[in-house]
Design an enzyme around this catalytic site. Structure first.
Site, PDB file in Angstrom:
ATOM      1  N   CYS A 154      -9.839 -26.405  43.961  1.00 12.58           N
ATOM      2  CA  CYS A 154     -10.962 -27.343  43.853  1.00 12.58           C
ATOM      3  C   CYS A 154     -11.863 -27.136  42.647  1.00 12.58           C
ATOM      4  O   CYS A 154     -11.992 -28.014  41.804  1.00 12.58           O
ATOM      5  CB  CYS A 154     -11.774 -27.283  45.133  1.00 12.58           C
ATOM      6  SG  CYS A 154     -10.774 -27.786  46.530  1.00 12.58           S
ATOM      7  N   GLY A 211     -11.303 -19.571  41.143  1.00 12.22           N
ATOM      8  CA  GLY A 211      -9.986 -20.227  41.065  1.00 12.22           C
ATOM      9  C   GLY A 211      -9.902 -21.216  42.205  1.00 12.22           C
ATOM     10  O   GLY A 211     -10.920 -21.738  42.666  1.00 12.22           O
ATOM     11  N   ARG A 265      -3.339 -21.308  43.637  1.00 12.66           N
ATOM     12  CA  ARG A 265      -3.695 -22.250  42.560  1.00 12.66           C
ATOM     13  C   ARG A 265      -4.859 -21.729  41.728  1.00 12.66           C
ATOM     14  O   ARG A 265      -5.917 -21.369  42.253  1.00 12.66           O
ATOM     15  CB  ARG A 265      -4.009 -23.636  43.148  1.00 12.66           C
ATOM     16  CG  ARG A 265      -2.754 -24.400  43.544  1.00 12.66           C
ATOM     17  CD  ARG A 265      -3.053 -25.694  44.244  1.00 12.66           C
ATOM     18  NE  ARG A 265      -3.466 -25.475  45.620  1.00 12.66           N
ATOM     19  CZ  ARG A 265      -3.656 -26.480  46.491  1.00 12.66           C
ATOM     20  NH1 ARG A 265      -3.494 -27.734  46.106  1.00 12.66           N
ATOM     21  NH2 ARG A 265      -4.020 -26.225  47.740  1.00 12.66           N
ATOM     22  N   GLU A 277     -14.973 -34.083  51.875  1.00  8.15           N
ATOM     23  CA  GLU A 277     -14.878 -32.890  52.721  1.00  8.15           C
ATOM     24  C   GLU A 277     -15.446 -31.691  51.964  1.00  8.15           C
ATOM     25  O   GLU A 277     -15.359 -31.633  50.756  1.00  8.15           O
ATOM     26  CB  GLU A 277     -13.406 -32.632  53.063  1.00  8.15           C
ATOM     27  CG  GLU A 277     -13.211 -31.723  54.213  1.00  8.15           C
ATOM     28  CD  GLU A 277     -14.335 -31.847  55.248  1.00  8.15           C
ATOM     29  OE1 GLU A 277     -14.452 -32.900  55.867  1.00  8.15           O
ATOM     30  OE2 GLU A 277     -15.087 -30.877  55.406  1.00  8.15           O
TER      31      GLU A 277
HETATM   32  C1  UDX Z   1     -14.548 -24.767  47.555  1.00  9.74           C
HETATM   33  C2  UDX Z   1     -15.892 -25.184  48.126  1.00  9.74           C
HETATM   34  O1  UDX Z   1     -16.570 -24.019  48.614  1.00  9.74           O
HETATM   35  C3  UDX Z   1     -15.680 -26.144  49.284  1.00  9.74           C
HETATM   36  O2  UDX Z   1     -16.939 -26.589  49.768  1.00  9.74           O
HETATM   37  C4  UDX Z   1     -14.869 -27.344  48.785  1.00  9.74           C
HETATM   38  O3  UDX Z   1     -14.604 -28.240  49.850  1.00  9.74           O
HETATM   39  C5  UDX Z   1     -13.553 -26.872  48.197  1.00  9.74           C
HETATM   40  O4  UDX Z   1     -13.777 -25.931  47.143  1.00  9.74           O
HETATM   41  P1  UDX Z   1     -12.607 -23.106  48.146  1.00  9.74           P
HETATM   42  O5  UDX Z   1     -12.143 -23.436  46.772  1.00  9.74           O
HETATM   43  O6  UDX Z   1     -11.650 -23.154  49.289  1.00  9.74           O
HETATM   44  O7  UDX Z   1     -13.842 -24.085  48.547  1.00  9.74           O
HETATM   45  O8  UDX Z   1     -13.149 -21.610  48.117  1.00  9.74           O
HETATM   46  P2  UDX Z   1     -14.565 -20.919  47.858  1.00  9.74           P
HETATM   47  O9  UDX Z   1     -14.790 -19.997  48.971  1.00  9.74           O
HETATM   48  O10 UDX Z   1     -15.592 -21.894  47.524  1.00  9.74           O
HETATM   49  O11 UDX Z   1     -14.250 -20.024  46.538  1.00  9.74           O
HETATM   50  C6  UDX Z   1     -13.918 -20.696  45.361  1.00  9.74           C
HETATM   51  C7  UDX Z   1     -13.745 -19.636  44.271  1.00  9.74           C
HETATM   52  O12 UDX Z   1     -15.004 -19.069  43.935  1.00  9.74           O
HETATM   53  C8  UDX Z   1     -12.844 -18.472  44.673  1.00  9.74           C
HETATM   54  O13 UDX Z   1     -12.016 -18.129  43.572  1.00  9.74           O
HETATM   55  C9  UDX Z   1     -13.812 -17.349  44.968  1.00  9.74           C
HETATM   56  O14 UDX Z   1     -13.260 -16.068  44.711  1.00  9.74           O
HETATM   57  C10 UDX Z   1     -14.926 -17.653  43.985  1.00  9.74           C
HETATM   58  N1  UDX Z   1     -16.224 -17.126  44.410  1.00  9.74           N
HETATM   59  C11 UDX Z   1     -16.822 -17.638  45.514  1.00  9.74           C
HETATM   60  C12 UDX Z   1     -16.834 -16.134  43.646  1.00  9.74           C
HETATM   61  O15 UDX Z   1     -16.288 -15.666  42.640  1.00  9.74           O
HETATM   62  N2  UDX Z   1     -18.055 -15.678  44.014  1.00  9.74           N
HETATM   63  C13 UDX Z   1     -18.696 -16.160  45.120  1.00  9.74           C
HETATM   64  O16 UDX Z   1     -19.796 -15.688  45.406  1.00  9.74           O
HETATM   65  C14 UDX Z   1     -18.060 -17.166  45.901  1.00  9.74           C
END
Ligand code: UDX
Length: 437
Positions: free
Chosen positions: A263, A260, A331, A151
């Site tokens: 994932c 963070g 998390r 996913e």
């Molecule tokens: C991520 C992946 O995007 C998704 O495809 C996978 O299925 C699960 O892990 P998620 O962890 O829910 O999703 O959030 P995401 O929006 O990807 O952000 C992850 C982290 O990266 C967050 O802490 C966010 O603040 C950070 N981030 C994201 C940044 O610091 N800069 C960015 O430009 C994008």
């Protein structure tokens, strides 16, 4: 089709509700009776925009059911998803697959007729082989295939991501399993979603490689933002300038306090371990893991510097606790590193977060939790924006300039521009952008 989803966490619950919305007959299974009882009453255990309505409408339509007992439904199902947690194993960072394997063992004797057992959980390369072996061992007569269907949904945008994915990745070892999964995702073809079919191990690695690459991209722009601070460049403009190159793309180039969530931290660590075990270490991923960990701490130095070199005895207002907006998930949130370190350096903390405080209360001590942004800012010496919740984007600058005793605001998400603070008396600082305008 008749679908069973085992595990009602983010991935399991969103997947089950969306498959039901596609028109399939879905039963979500979980061992946790209280969780299942709550779900039956339409109480959703996680904050995910739109999920409550999606669950309710599909339960009312009779397409979505919840149960703790897999027995009958697995016998009836054409496809069973394993969507249980694969947390980082304590100590060594490997993915803990005990829950996945336990499900495989439990469902083996329940299989009646050809069934595709599909890993939706993020699992290391080779897990599908192990699941197949477990089922074979516990149900030698069972007629089944094991597939991988990782996913890619993001928390806070999970339903959108599930229903309009860039691609569906399917890892199969037989044409028959491929046909079942194509049938399952047929509703998505209506908007031409590419279904990418490969073998199981490749599909398992695609998931880790995708998350790790996204983490690398974020780690890269975060380090570039520090260089921008050093040379007087603007990281948002660097991001725009490189992102216009279609080979790079503009997404995931927002500098911040470090990634963070449930994932990226877990998946990069697990991929790093898999690679080391396979004698093919991934030095770039290893570097990003270390860089990201260090970055969260370095944000504290920024706050201390903005406060004149010490936060001893000062009250700092922390806006945003969750790892990103539109989720209640704490998390590996940067706030879990930043706040304790500020406290260690003598600061008192007030905090406000639209959805994170319930969970934060179990994770952060000696924090004064506030009702709203202004309640949090009132009387603090300085403030730091840790998570870019929409409601932090239009604070009344004049009002907060009278609230902050030392008139210091550190914006770790570059929500504002320095020009908005001209004449307010607030010493505004952000990351990767020239402080003078
Ligand atoms: C991520 C992946 O995007 C998704 O495809 C996978 O299925 C699960 O892990 P998620 O962890 O829910 O999703 O959030 P995401 O929006 O990807 O952000 C992850 C982290 O990266 C967050 O802490 C966010 O603040 C950070 N981030 C994201 C940044 O610091 N800069 C960015 O430009 C994008």
């Amino acid at each position: 089709m008749k679908v069973v989803v085992i595990g009602t966490g983010y991935v399991g619950l969103v997947s089950g509700a969306c498959f039901a919305d596609f028109g399939h007959q879905v039963t979500c299974i979980d061992k946790d009776l209280s969780k299942i009882e709550a779900l039956k009453q339409g109480i959703i255990p996680i904050f995910e925009p739109g999920l409550d309505d999606l669950v309710k409408s599909n339960v009312n339509a009779g397409r979505l059911k919840f149960s703790t007992d897999a027995k009958d439904v697995v016998a009836d199902a054409e496809i069973v998803f394993i969507a249980v947690g694969t947390p980082s194993r304590r100590g060594d960072g490997h993915a803990d697959l005990s829950f996945v394997y336990a499900v495989a063992e439990e469902l083996a004797p329940l299989i009646k007729g050809y069934t595709v057992i599909t890993n939706k959980s993020t699992v290391p390369v080779g897990t599908g082989d192990e699941v197949a072996a477990i089922i074979k061992k516990h149900a030698p007569q069972a007629e089944f295939d094991v597939a991988s269907n990782p996913e890619f949904l993001r928390e806070g945008a999970a339903i959108e991501d599930f229903k309009r994915p860039d691609r569906v990745v399917v890892g199969v070892e037989s044409k028959r399993a491929e046909e079942v999964l194509r049938q399952l995702y047929r509703p998505l073809f209506l908007n031409e979603t590419p279904i990418y079919v490969t073998n199981r191990r490749t599909a398992e690695l695609i998931k880790y490689a995708a998350n790790s690459f996204l983490a690398v991209k974020i780690g890269f722009i975060n380090e570039i933002s520090d260089l921008c601070d050093a040379v007087g460049a603007n990281v948002q403009e660097v991001a725009k300038g490189i992102g216009l190159d279609k080979r790079i793309g503009s997404k995931f180039l927002n500098a911040g306090p470090g990634y963070g969530g449930s994932c990226f931290p877990k998946d990069t660590l697990a991929l790093s371990k898999t690679a080391k075990d396979a004698n093919s270490p991934l030095s770039i991923v290893d570097t990003v893991i270390a860089s990201n960990d260090a970055r969260k701490l370095s944000m504290v130095d920024r706050v201390v510097a903005a406060c004149g070199g010490s936060v001893e005895g000062k009250t700092i207002a922390a806006l945003g606790l969750t790892f990103k907006p539109n989720t209640d998930d704490m998390r590996d949130a940067p706030s879990l590193v930043i706040i304790p370190e500020l406290q260690k350096r003598g600061a008192k903390i007030k905090a406000f977060c639209p959805e994170g405080m319930r969970e934060a209360k179990n994770l952060l001590n000696n924090v004064e939790y506030c009702e709203n942004s202004y309640d949090c800012l009132e009387g603090a010496n300085a403030a730091v924006i840790i998570t870019e919740w929409d409601e932090f984007r239009a604070l009344d600058i004049t009002r907060i300039s009278h609230m902050l005793k030392d008139k210091v605001l550190v914006d770790l998400r570059n929500i504002y521009n320095a020009t908005e603070f001209e004449g307010s008396g607030i010493a505004y600082s952000s990351i990767g952008r020239p402080q003078k305008v």
